[in-house]
Design a protein around this motif. Structure first.
Motif, short mmCIF file in Angstrom:
data_model
loop_
_atom_site.label_atom_id
_atom_site.label_comp_id
_atom_site.label_asym_id
_atom_site.label_seq_id
_atom_site.Cartn_x
_atom_site.Cartn_y
_atom_site.Cartn_z
N VAL A 1 15.09 30.84 -18.64
CA VAL A 1 14.65 31.64 -17.50
C VAL A 1 15.88 32.09 -16.72
CG1 VAL A 1 14.38 29.62 -16.01
CG2 VAL A 1 13.05 31.69 -15.54
N GLN A 2 15.76 33.23 -16.07
CA GLN A 2 16.86 33.71 -15.23
C GLN A 2 16.87 32.99 -13.89
OE1 GLN A 2 16.40 38.00 -15.01
NE2 GLN A 2 17.81 38.28 -16.74
N ALA A 3 18.03 32.95 -13.30
CA ALA A 3 18.15 32.36 -11.97
C ALA A 3 17.18 33.05 -11.01
CB ALA A 3 19.57 32.49 -11.47
N LEU B 1 14.74 28.75 -9.53
CA LEU B 1 15.62 27.98 -10.40
C LEU B 1 17.07 28.46 -10.32
CD1 LEU B 1 13.17 27.59 -13.35
CD2 LEU B 1 14.38 25.70 -12.26
N LYS B 2 17.96 27.51 -10.46
CA LYS B 2 19.40 27.78 -10.39
C LYS B 2 20.05 27.35 -11.70
CE LYS B 2 19.30 26.66 -5.44
NZ LYS B 2 19.87 25.80 -4.37
N VAL C 1 18.67 27.76 -17.44
CA VAL C 1 18.63 28.78 -16.40
C VAL C 1 19.90 29.61 -16.50
CG1 VAL C 1 18.35 29.26 -13.95
CG2 VAL C 1 17.31 27.20 -14.95
N SER C 2 19.74 30.89 -16.77
CA SER C 2 20.89 31.77 -16.91
C SER C 2 21.22 32.43 -15.57
CB SER C 2 20.61 32.83 -17.96
OG SER C 2 19.52 33.64 -17.56
N SER C 3 22.49 32.69 -15.37
CA SER C 3 22.93 33.30 -14.11
C SER C 3 22.92 34.82 -14.18
CB SER C 3 24.33 32.81 -13.77
OG SER C 3 25.21 33.11 -14.82
#
Length: 124
Positions: A11-13, A85-86, A122-124
């Protein structure tokens, strides 16, 4: 007691995921439940926990206000709703059960049963 965790993924940040953990083998309300996580190269850490009734909950400082733990005993399931999410939330997440069901513990040694883990990235 067998615990099966699911719901992890990429999931993305800023996004959300909901983890599920289902139990079999014993009456689910016999147990307090918890979620822990382990990032690569780090020790396992407490994320959230709740008593057998769900009346008492506790969270680590790093997730309080973003994550919510809940349970439904008739379905033998505990959830971890993760919002905002981070990247630092990236880890393998484990659900765990403890027989001292009337209190919440952040100590992993007090949990007798563990699920297999589900990976959250979690991708930034």
């Amino acid at each position: 007691v067998q615990l099966q965790a699911s719901g992890g993924g990429l999931v993305q940040a800023g996004g959300s995921l909901r983890l599920s953990c289902t139990s079999s083998g014993r009456t689910f309300s016999d147990f307090g439940m918890g979620w822990f996580r382990q990032a690569q190269g780090k020790e396992r850490e407490f994320v959230a926990g709740l008593t057998w009734s769900g009346e008492k909950t506790d969270y680590s400082d790093s997730v309080r206000g973003r994550f919510t733990i809940s349970r439904y005993n008739r379905a033998s399931t505990v959830w971890l709703q993760m919002n905002n999410l981070k990247p630092e939330d990236t880890a393998v997440y484990y659900c765990a059960a403890r027989m001292r069901r009337h209190s919440v513990s952040s100590n992993a040694d007090t949990y007798e049963y563990w699920g297999q883990g589900t990976l959250v990235t979690v991708s930034s």
